[in-house]
Design a protein around this motif. Sequence first.
Motif, PDB file in Angstrom:
ATOM      1  N   MET B   1      16.656  14.868  43.766  1.00  0.00           N
ATOM      2  CA  MET B   1      15.472  14.934  44.637  1.00  0.00           C
ATOM      3  C   MET B   1      15.301  16.336  45.220  1.00  0.00           C
ATOM      4  O   MET B   1      14.180  16.848  45.275  1.00  0.00           O
ATOM      5  CB  MET B   1      15.612  13.886  45.741  1.00  0.00           C
ATOM      6  CG  MET B   1      14.475  13.849  46.724  1.00  0.00           C
ATOM      7  SD  MET B   1      12.895  13.336  46.030  1.00  0.00           S
ATOM      8  CE  MET B   1      12.873  11.614  46.413  1.00  0.00           C
ATOM      9  N   LYS B   3      16.307  19.202  44.038  1.00  0.00           N
ATOM     10  CA  LYS B   3      15.830  20.132  43.005  1.00  0.00           C
ATOM     11  C   LYS B   3      14.331  19.942  42.769  1.00  0.00           C
ATOM     12  O   LYS B   3      13.575  20.914  42.639  1.00  0.00           O
ATOM     13  CB  LYS B   3      16.603  19.866  41.710  1.00  0.00           C
ATOM     14  CG  LYS B   3      16.318  20.847  40.594  1.00  0.00           C
ATOM     15  CD  LYS B   3      17.045  20.421  39.332  1.00  0.00           C
ATOM     16  CE  LYS B   3      16.561  21.215  38.126  1.00  0.00           C
ATOM     17  NZ  LYS B   3      17.059  20.680  36.869  1.00  0.00           N
ATOM     18  N   PHE B   4      13.931  18.687  42.765  1.00  0.00           N
ATOM     19  CA  PHE B   4      12.527  18.353  42.526  1.00  0.00           C
ATOM     20  C   PHE B   4      11.655  18.945  43.637  1.00  0.00           C
ATOM     21  O   PHE B   4      10.654  19.617  43.369  1.00  0.00           O
ATOM     22  CB  PHE B   4      12.371  16.830  42.460  1.00  0.00           C
ATOM     23  CG  PHE B   4      10.957  16.363  42.292  1.00  0.00           C
ATOM     24  CD1 PHE B   4      10.298  16.501  41.077  1.00  0.00           C
ATOM     25  CD2 PHE B   4      10.266  15.770  43.342  1.00  0.00           C
ATOM     26  CE1 PHE B   4       8.989  16.062  40.918  1.00  0.00           C
ATOM     27  CE2 PHE B   4       8.960  15.334  43.192  1.00  0.00           C
ATOM     28  CZ  PHE B   4       8.320  15.483  41.970  1.00  0.00           C
ATOM     29  N   ASN B   7      11.534  22.757  43.456  1.00  0.00           N
ATOM     30  CA  ASN B   7      10.661  23.211  42.365  1.00  0.00           C
ATOM     31  C   ASN B   7       9.186  22.981  42.661  1.00  0.00           C
ATOM     32  O   ASN B   7       8.341  23.809  42.322  1.00  0.00           O
ATOM     33  CB  ASN B   7      11.043  22.518  41.056  1.00  0.00           C
ATOM     34  CG  ASN B   7      12.231  23.206  40.407  1.00  0.00           C
ATOM     35  OD1 ASN B   7      12.718  24.212  40.911  1.00  0.00           O
ATOM     36  ND2 ASN B   7      12.718  22.665  39.309  1.00  0.00           N
ATOM     37  N   ILE B   8       8.909  21.852  43.302  1.00  0.00           N
ATOM     38  CA  ILE B   8       7.515  21.572  43.696  1.00  0.00           C
ATOM     39  C   ILE B   8       7.034  22.668  44.646  1.00  0.00           C
ATOM     40  O   ILE B   8       5.934  23.201  44.523  1.00  0.00           O
ATOM     41  CB  ILE B   8       7.427  20.195  44.406  1.00  0.00           C
ATOM     42  CG1 ILE B   8       7.559  19.067  43.397  1.00  0.00           C
ATOM     43  CG2 ILE B   8       6.144  20.037  45.203  1.00  0.00           C
ATOM     44  CD1 ILE B   8       6.295  18.757  42.627  1.00  0.00           C
ATOM     45  N   PHE B  10       8.195  25.726  44.911  1.00  0.00           N
ATOM     46  CA  PHE B  10       8.024  26.981  44.178  1.00  0.00           C
ATOM     47  C   PHE B  10       6.731  26.970  43.362  1.00  0.00           C
ATOM     48  O   PHE B  10       6.065  27.978  43.226  1.00  0.00           O
ATOM     49  CB  PHE B  10       9.220  27.231  43.248  1.00  0.00           C
ATOM     50  CG  PHE B  10      10.321  27.986  43.939  1.00  0.00           C
ATOM     51  CD1 PHE B  10      10.120  29.297  44.365  1.00  0.00           C
ATOM     52  CD2 PHE B  10      11.548  27.390  44.184  1.00  0.00           C
ATOM     53  CE1 PHE B  10      11.125  29.992  45.019  1.00  0.00           C
ATOM     54  CE2 PHE B  10      12.558  28.071  44.840  1.00  0.00           C
ATOM     55  CZ  PHE B  10      12.349  29.377  45.266  1.00  0.00           C
ATOM     56  N   PHE B  11       6.411  25.800  42.855  1.00  0.00           N
ATOM     57  CA  PHE B  11       5.198  25.694  42.040  1.00  0.00           C
ATOM     58  C   PHE B  11       3.950  25.751  42.923  1.00  0.00           C
ATOM     59  O   PHE B  11       2.973  26.419  42.589  1.00  0.00           O
ATOM     60  CB  PHE B  11       5.210  24.379  41.242  1.00  0.00           C
ATOM     61  CG  PHE B  11       4.013  24.221  40.353  1.00  0.00           C
ATOM     62  CD1 PHE B  11       3.927  24.911  39.140  1.00  0.00           C
ATOM     63  CD2 PHE B  11       2.953  23.406  40.717  1.00  0.00           C
ATOM     64  CE1 PHE B  11       2.818  24.777  38.325  1.00  0.00           C
ATOM     65  CE2 PHE B  11       1.842  23.272  39.908  1.00  0.00           C
ATOM     66  CZ  PHE B  11       1.771  23.959  38.698  1.00  0.00           C
ATOM     67  N   ALA B  12       4.040  25.077  44.051  1.00  0.00           N
ATOM     68  CA  ALA B  12       2.854  24.959  44.915  1.00  0.00           C
ATOM     69  C   ALA B  12       2.631  26.200  45.783  1.00  0.00           C
ATOM     70  O   ALA B  12       1.491  26.518  46.116  1.00  0.00           O
ATOM     71  CB  ALA B  12       2.965  23.724  45.790  1.00  0.00           C
ATOM     72  N   PRO B  14       2.640  29.543  45.335  1.00  0.00           N
ATOM     73  CA  PRO B  14       1.616  30.524  44.930  1.00  0.00           C
ATOM     74  C   PRO B  14       0.205  29.950  44.985  1.00  0.00           C
ATOM     75  O   PRO B  14      -0.739  30.657  45.348  1.00  0.00           O
ATOM     76  CB  PRO B  14       1.979  30.847  43.474  1.00  0.00           C
ATOM     77  CG  PRO B  14       3.313  30.298  43.238  1.00  0.00           C
ATOM     78  CD  PRO B  14       3.610  29.270  44.272  1.00  0.00           C
ATOM     79  N   VAL B  15       0.079  28.656  44.661  1.00  0.00           N
ATOM     80  CA  VAL B  15      -1.262  28.031  44.683  1.00  0.00           C
ATOM     81  C   VAL B  15      -1.798  28.070  46.113  1.00  0.00           C
ATOM     82  O   VAL B  15      -2.946  28.472  46.354  1.00  0.00           O
ATOM     83  CB  VAL B  15      -1.192  26.569  44.169  1.00  0.00           C
ATOM     84  CG1 VAL B  15      -2.547  25.888  44.282  1.00  0.00           C
ATOM     85  CG2 VAL B  15      -0.706  26.530  42.728  1.00  0.00           C
ATOM     86  N   TYR B 151     -11.730  18.041  54.228  1.00  0.00           N
ATOM     87  CA  TYR B 151     -10.962  18.954  53.356  1.00  0.00           C
ATOM     88  C   TYR B 151     -11.775  20.216  53.071  1.00  0.00           C
ATOM     89  O   TYR B 151     -11.212  21.301  52.967  1.00  0.00           O
ATOM     90  CB  TYR B 151     -10.607  18.259  52.043  1.00  0.00           C
ATOM     91  CG  TYR B 151      -9.876  16.958  52.260  1.00  0.00           C
ATOM     92  CD1 TYR B 151      -8.580  16.950  52.752  1.00  0.00           C
ATOM     93  CD2 TYR B 151     -10.487  15.734  52.008  1.00  0.00           C
ATOM     94  CE1 TYR B 151      -7.900  15.767  52.979  1.00  0.00           C
ATOM     95  CE2 TYR B 151      -9.823  14.544  52.233  1.00  0.00           C
ATOM     96  CZ  TYR B 151      -8.539  14.561  52.714  1.00  0.00           C
ATOM     97  OH  TYR B 151      -7.881  13.386  52.952  1.00  0.00           O
ATOM     98  N   LEU B 155      -9.373  23.056  54.383  1.00  0.00           N
ATOM     99  CA  LEU B 155      -8.457  23.555  53.353  1.00  0.00           C
ATOM    100  C   LEU B 155      -9.128  24.690  52.583  1.00  0.00           C
ATOM    101  O   LEU B 155     -10.305  24.599  52.250  1.00  0.00           O
ATOM    102  CB  LEU B 155      -8.061  22.443  52.377  1.00  0.00           C
ATOM    103  CG  LEU B 155      -7.230  21.289  52.930  1.00  0.00           C
ATOM    104  CD1 LEU B 155      -6.957  20.264  51.832  1.00  0.00           C
ATOM    105  CD2 LEU B 155      -5.914  21.779  53.498  1.00  0.00           C
ATOM    106  N   LEU B 157     -10.474  27.032  49.723  1.00  0.00           N
ATOM    107  CA  LEU B 157     -11.009  26.876  48.358  1.00  0.00           C
ATOM    108  C   LEU B 157     -11.619  25.512  48.030  1.00  0.00           C
ATOM    109  O   LEU B 157     -12.397  25.408  47.100  1.00  0.00           O
ATOM    110  CB  LEU B 157      -9.920  27.165  47.295  1.00  0.00           C
ATOM    111  CG  LEU B 157      -9.746  28.613  46.851  1.00  0.00           C
ATOM    112  CD1 LEU B 157      -8.741  28.670  45.699  1.00  0.00           C
ATOM    113  CD2 LEU B 157     -11.041  29.249  46.413  1.00  0.00           C
ATOM    114  N   VAL B 158     -11.239  24.492  48.782  1.00  0.00           N
ATOM    115  CA  VAL B 158     -11.683  23.137  48.433  1.00  0.00           C
ATOM    116  C   VAL B 158     -13.207  23.049  48.390  1.00  0.00           C
ATOM    117  O   VAL B 158     -13.785  22.404  47.516  1.00  0.00           O
ATOM    118  CB  VAL B 158     -11.092  22.087  49.415  1.00  0.00           C
ATOM    119  CG1 VAL B 158     -11.677  20.708  49.165  1.00  0.00           C
ATOM    120  CG2 VAL B 158      -9.592  22.041  49.271  1.00  0.00           C
TER     121      VAL B 158
END
Lengths: 478, 315
Positions: B1, B3-4, B7-8, B10-12, B14-15, B151, B155, B157-158
């Motif tokens: 969990m 690690k998950f 990683n989430i 790290f992925f999110a 930059p977004v 949103y 938020l 860009l939304v």
Amino acid sequence: MLFNTFNFGGFFIIVFAIYWALNNNLKLQNIFILICSYFFYGCWDYRFLFLLIFSTYLDYFTGKKIYASSAKKHKKIWLIISVGINLGFLGFFKYYNFFAGEAATFISLLGFKPNIWSLKIILPVGISFYTFHGLSYVFDIYNNKFKPRESFFDYAAFVSFFPLLVAGPIERASHLLPQIEKKRIFRYSNAVYGLRQILWGLFKKVVIADNCASYANFIFNDYNHFNGATLLLGAFFFAFQIYGDFSGYSDIAIGTARLLGFDLLKNFSYPYFSRDIAEFWRRWHISLSSWFRDYLYIPLGGSKVSKLKQVRNTFIVFLVSGFWHGANWTFIFWGLLNAIYFLPLLLAGRNRNNLNFNDGNMSFKNSLINFGKILVTFFLTTIAWIFFRSPTLKSAFDYTYRLFFKGLFRKPTVFPFDIFILIVLFIILEWFGKNDDFALARWGEKRHPIIRYSFYYLIIIALFIYSGKSQQFIYFQF
Amino acid sequence: MKKFLINILFFAAPVILLSWLFDGILTKGIRKSQTGDVKVWDEIFGGKINSDVVIYGSSRAQFHIDPSILEDTLGLSTYNLGIRGHSYLMAKYRHDILLKHNKTPKIIICSVDFISFEKRVDLYGYKNFAPFLDDSILRKATKQYTGFDCYDYDLPLVRYIGYKKEILGSLKYLIYKKQNETDEFSKGYCPYQENWNGEFDKVKATLKKIKANIDSNTLVVFENFLEEAHNKKIKIIFVYCPEYYESKDFIENRTDLVNIFKKYADKYAIPVLDYSNDTLCNDKKYFYDAEHLNVRGATIFSSHLAHDIKTLTNS
């Protein structure tokens, strides 16, 4: 709460966090799933929650009674009670107005003045799906394939499991209930796989389906002003709209369930690459097709009866399947058309020729032949979709007539080039991923993470830019 | 969990980070690259209106009154702030934003018609508002309609999801410094080139009358606006623009509406210039539909209006 909204995203993040925090207490975790599912359903229409709960309890109760009855006759009575009440609800909410309208028309034709009680009935969302969940449970108990469950909460969590509650896949008790009763283990690879499936599902729904929908709606709503080529394009867009919409929904549902540690039934397997209509039906809405196969076609005798009876059974299944989709002659005709497509294969005994993509001789010549078969199957399916999409049989026939006889070879008056390119890219990605559960399943697993992540970001950018005008999922109406 | 989740993250990350940056870039790009209504809003927020005369109203103001003709005749800087598809509810918010960023006008021409007090549910032309949602007044205005949700407001860009044309236009502008398309607007005025489109003939055949919706809240807002203008010594002029003569019979509660305008005109001593019986109204060649003049009709009407206002202000 649509899957492709921020509301659902927020809801799921909270559910995910609490769900895994409760992982040491299976009972509590299952009750939590049930509460979340009822909340999710209540967000659609809280008024029909009681119907869902009643239907759940009915199947739970009759399932126990069927199992406890020693005499076959008693088992049958309980089965009839369950099926009768379930189909009674389904029939009332889904088909009452249709039958009342048709009866009124018939009475008028006989020269009498119809006086039929008409009601403004709202169709409870997901009723066709959860009714079939419950029925699979009682059928399996009746056929001694499955034992009834002691825990009502576990059973209720199965029937109302939120990822599949409103539009499937139609799960079987024998497949999902054992997973609900067993402690789930969080697996990194499984969760990443689930996220990838959600991302791909969103792409299908938001980019492909919703953009195709704008053009399909535009052309279908005003079809008598367009030439045949444009109408063909309209049908083509609808073919991709319904595929992107429903398979996208299924991917999001399956991916969401995977994040919670569940493995749901596969619902689509690249149907537009089918080489004949029989293969198409093994790849389209698999959970429904297999439901009808197991609980209708086989009990009718399946393929172990004479050819004539096989034909009868096939027509029954396709007509019932058409009618399941909605109370309209268009759906019935759509089912009939598919049965007609299926008939030559059945009579020639070739309905099980194409079972896998990699079967048979893969020479260049054979590949060309297969490509031709794929195109023909896709074309036939697309023509059938016209009946599925049109509001009335008359408009469907008009549409089809105009398509073939009013300028099929002229230049289309509507041609959104960028959407067309997106569809082509989508087909290419699907083609290369066709041996996996979904096109992105193995994408980039052996590639450098930077390439893999860049590709995911590209999909997110496409979701951002090409997000079409938000459309309701088509299958929610069924 | 763990690690998950890492990683989430790290992925999110930059977004999320880039979405703030891109929101700013796109907002700037869309504001500068778009023409028409977006450009008008951009000029209001940029303090570029600063006119002595402004025109408020719906499309019947925006398409009918050419500010350059008024400027030539009156010798006063003029800007058309009519906003298509909107009533005086939105016009009042636009007025508040105008006063916040620009000098107070001396004269306000209010084009009044059967949609002046309407309150529609949806936010007509919602895309035109998106780049300006950071402004508190416009936020309050747009929240009165369906169009944006929380949103979109909160938020990054939304609000631009699905704005394919605008995003591409914005990127093109940021690279080439060139606007997406040629601007049809001139100081907020939108001349309509087309000839009579025949839509009214279809409506006429149905013999169906339209009842103008009078929203009580919009009435209150409108009266506040008049009172405020009165206190600030801004001269208000009510103008009823020409409409094709046959269409008058199709507004069921036309008399009620006229009485409302009269009531306000009497209360705040507002002059009324009524062109509903002007000679223009009898000829289809000046219209493109029953309620809207084409450029030929608008030019003649603007000229009449300019002279009448001149007479009025001189007296």
